[in-house]
Structure formats: C-alpha cells, structure tokens
Design a protein around this motif. Structure first.
Motif, PDB file in Angstrom:
ATOM      1  N   ARG A   8     -17.898   0.602  -9.372  1.00 34.23           N
ATOM      2  CA  ARG A   8     -17.614   0.552  -7.945  1.00 34.23           C
ATOM      3  C   ARG A   8     -18.360  -0.618  -7.323  1.00 34.23           C
ATOM      4  O   ARG A   8     -19.558  -0.774  -7.537  1.00 34.23           O
ATOM      5  N   GLU A  21     -14.120  -6.406  -5.401  1.00 34.95           N
ATOM      6  CA  GLU A  21     -13.050  -5.627  -4.771  1.00 34.95           C
ATOM      7  C   GLU A  21     -11.684  -6.091  -5.257  1.00 34.95           C
ATOM      8  O   GLU A  21     -10.772  -5.272  -5.460  1.00 34.95           O
ATOM      9  N   ALA A  25      -8.869  -3.827  -7.092  1.00 34.17           N
ATOM     10  CA  ALA A  25      -7.550  -3.685  -6.475  1.00 34.17           C
ATOM     11  C   ALA A  25      -6.422  -3.966  -7.460  1.00 34.17           C
ATOM     12  O   ALA A  25      -5.354  -3.340  -7.388  1.00 34.17           O
ATOM     13  N   LEU A  35     -10.791   5.691 -10.161  1.00 33.28           N
ATOM     14  CA  LEU A  35      -9.393   5.697  -9.754  1.00 33.28           C
ATOM     15  C   LEU A  35      -8.491   5.751 -10.981  1.00 33.28           C
ATOM     16  O   LEU A  35      -8.723   5.039 -11.965  1.00 33.28           O
ATOM     17  N   SER A  37      -4.112   6.280 -12.279  1.00 34.86           N
ATOM     18  CA  SER A  37      -2.714   6.179 -11.859  1.00 34.86           C
ATOM     19  C   SER A  37      -1.888   7.288 -12.488  1.00 34.86           C
ATOM     20  O   SER A  37      -2.158   7.716 -13.618  1.00 34.86           O
ATOM     21  N   ARG A  50      -2.065   6.148  -6.926  1.00 34.93           N
ATOM     22  CA  ARG A  50      -3.439   5.856  -7.358  1.00 34.93           C
ATOM     23  C   ARG A  50      -4.303   6.917  -6.692  1.00 34.93           C
ATOM     24  O   ARG A  50      -4.201   7.140  -5.480  1.00 34.93           O
ATOM     25  N   THR A  52      -8.155   9.519  -6.704  1.00 35.25           N
ATOM     26  CA  THR A  52      -9.519   9.791  -7.129  1.00 35.25           C
ATOM     27  C   THR A  52      -9.604  11.238  -7.600  1.00 35.25           C
ATOM     28  O   THR A  52      -8.689  12.043  -7.388  1.00 35.25           O
ATOM     29  N   HIS A  72      -0.681   0.114  -2.842  1.00 36.90           N
ATOM     30  CA  HIS A  72      -1.958   0.813  -2.962  1.00 36.90           C
ATOM     31  C   HIS A  72      -3.127  -0.146  -3.151  1.00 36.90           C
ATOM     32  O   HIS A  72      -4.266   0.182  -2.825  1.00 36.90           O
ATOM     33  N   ARG A  73      -2.860  -1.347  -3.665  1.00 39.77           N
ATOM     34  CA  ARG A  73      -3.929  -2.216  -4.165  1.00 39.77           C
ATOM     35  C   ARG A  73      -4.981  -2.534  -3.102  1.00 39.77           C
ATOM     36  O   ARG A  73      -6.174  -2.425  -3.338  1.00 39.77           O
ATOM     37  N   THR A  76      -7.668   0.214  -2.095  1.00 40.41           N
ATOM     38  CA  THR A  76      -8.634   0.789  -3.041  1.00 40.41           C
ATOM     39  C   THR A  76     -10.075   0.781  -2.513  1.00 40.41           C
ATOM     40  O   THR A  76     -10.821   1.719  -2.813  1.00 40.41           O
ATOM     41  N   ALA A  79     -10.342   3.947  -0.582  1.00 41.09           N
ATOM     42  CA  ALA A  79     -10.251   5.106  -1.481  1.00 41.09           C
ATOM     43  C   ALA A  79     -11.588   5.369  -2.154  1.00 41.09           C
ATOM     44  O   ALA A  79     -12.059   6.511  -2.229  1.00 41.09           O
TER      45      ALA A  79
END
Length: 285
Positions: A8, A21, A25, A35, A37, A50, A52, A72-73, A76, A79
């Motif tokens: 993270r 980041e 993503a 994360l 999918s 996507r 958690t 979604h990218r 993230t 998220a």
C-alpha cells in the motif's frame, strides 16, 4: 518465485498522485495491496469488480462508481484508504475497464439499472454509494430509483453544471482541469480510454450533458455528502452549492489543493469524511 504483492502506498498530500499509486491503479487483475479482481454475470454482461476484504465489525459496504472515460483504476487510492474500516467494491460500468463491452453506450438510466442489478447480484445490504463525476449522476439515479439499496450517498465532483451542459463546454472545462491535476494520472486515462474506445467515451459524454441530474437529486432520501476539490474547474462553487441545496439531507466538503479527481489525489480526507457520514447510520442500526 511469484513476485510479492504491491505494498500500500503511503498517503500523499491533497492534490498529489505518485508512481506507487500509479502502479497500484494499473495492477488489476493481479492481487495488490489487499485488492483483488472478480467477474460476475450481471444483466447479461460479464462485469469486473475490484474489491477489498471485509474488515468485519459489521461496517456497511462502500461502492465506488467511476466517472466518464475511466474505470476502477483511478479509484484504487480511495479503496485502499477505506479498506481498514469498510468492505469496498469498485465495479467497472458496462463498456469500461475490464467489464464486457456492450454494442451501445449506456445512458445514465441504463447504467443505474445495471448498478442496481450488480448490488442485487452481490446481495449487499444497503450500501454507501460513492459516485465521481459522471458516476455521481449514476449514483444519484440509483438513490432516487432504488432507495432501499442505499444507506448513504457521496457525490464527488458531480456533473454536469447547467451553465455548461454541452459537450464542448464540458470538454473545455476538462482541459483546464488537466493543467492542475497530478501528471502521473495520465497513463490511467490513456489505458481506460483504450479499453472503452473513444466512440463510447464520446457517446457517454453526450448522454451526460443530456441528463438532468436535478430531477434525481431532489429524490435522494439517504444522507449525502457533496465532495469537490477547491481547484475543480469542472464543478465550480455555484454548481456545487446548488447540488448540496437540492439534495434534502446533504453536507459539503471542499478539499484544499485538490482538483476534479479529488477521490484519487486526496483519498485520506475523503475517506475520513465518508466514515463520518456513516457513523450516525452505524449508531442507529
């Protein structure tokens, strides 16, 4: 040996978006930073989400809904910021990201119906729906038409301002916004436009400027939060104020130094505001 999952990224200051980041993503469908999918058949379309893990404690789910041309990218960072306290889901709308591409571009109503079907497919309890830009139009429509599925609503950078409700005006405002956005977001936009195809982006923009979001805003019964960046040129102060006034139970948050993509570049302050929005609903359960 398998590569280790992406860590993270450390939270960045509002208005920032760095290489960590960006890598996160673009990671899907690989697992990264908690994360993962998955795909489910929703209303006849193979729909990518996507998500958690569920942190437990009965916290309501948070569903992030992306905007025009993207996926979604770019959501993230938010998220990840919410993952410690809420299960987070980030579906790709029909034709975008890793979701199946239908032959036509959906308007707001069809996207709302698909999102409602997605909520039903996942059998989620009433959720907090967080919509950004065009996604805010979709979320407002779901909240107005499927109120039982919604616990709370976040309208981030909601489009489109009646004072600029044409394709040319919205594109012009977007061009100005790109000057103040973090440059590292550009590869995400290019990838997302490639996935969606330019014709779909153009057609969806047409649907957006023809959608009268005001009719849905006045019907939102759930607690709501209107979020914008202080440097957002797509959603100026007047329109943000009008949106908050139209929704019966709404509060506002303006994030300093952030521009239109406030959910991407200021995930920490936005996540904190979402937790505050949901706190009374947890107390009253």
């Amino acid at each position: 040996m398998r590569p280790s999952p992406l860590r993270r990224p450390r939270p960045t200051a509002a208005g920032r978006f760095g290489l960590a980041e960006l890598r996160l993503a673009l990671a899907a469908p690989r697992p990264a930073a908690g994360l993962t999918s998955e795909w489910r058949l929703v209303a006849g379309l193979r729909t990518h989400t996507r998500r958690t893990a569920d942190p437990g404690a009965g916290a309501p789910p948070v569903v992030l809904v992306h905007g025009l041309a993207v996926s979604h990218r770019y959501l993230t960072p938010l998220a990840v910021a919410l993952a410690d306290t809420h299960p987070v889901y980030v579906p790709d709308l029909p034709g975008f990201g890793l979701t199946e591409r239908p032959d036509t571009a959906y308007d707001v109503g069809r996207h709302a119906a698909h999102l409602a079907a997605w909520l039903s497919a996942y059998r989620l309890p009433p959720a907090c729906l967080v919509g950004h830009s065009f996604g805010a139009e979709v979320v407002a429509a779901v909240a107005a038409r499927y109120p039982d599925a919604v616990r709370a609503v976040v309208l981030a950078g909601p489009t489109s301002d009646p004072a600029a409700r044409t394709r040319r005006a919205q594109f012009g405002r977007w061009l100005v916004d790109t000057v103040v956005e973090a440059p590292a977001q550009a590869p995400i936009l290019l990838r997302d436009v490639w996935d969606a195809r330019p014709w779909r982006v153009y057609a969806t923009l047409t649907h957006s400027v023809r959608n009268t979001i005001e009719a849905d805003l006045v019907r939102v019964a759930a607690p709501a939060l209107v979020v914008t960046g202080a440097r957002d040129t797509i959603v100026p102060t007047g329109w943000r104020t009008q949106v908050a006034r139209l929704v019966p139970d709404a509060r506002s948050l303006v994030v300093p130094r952030a521009a239109h993509n406030v959910l991407t570049t200021a995930p920490g302050p936005v996540a904190d505001a979402i937790r505050r929005l949901l706190a009374p609903t947890l107390t009253n359960r």
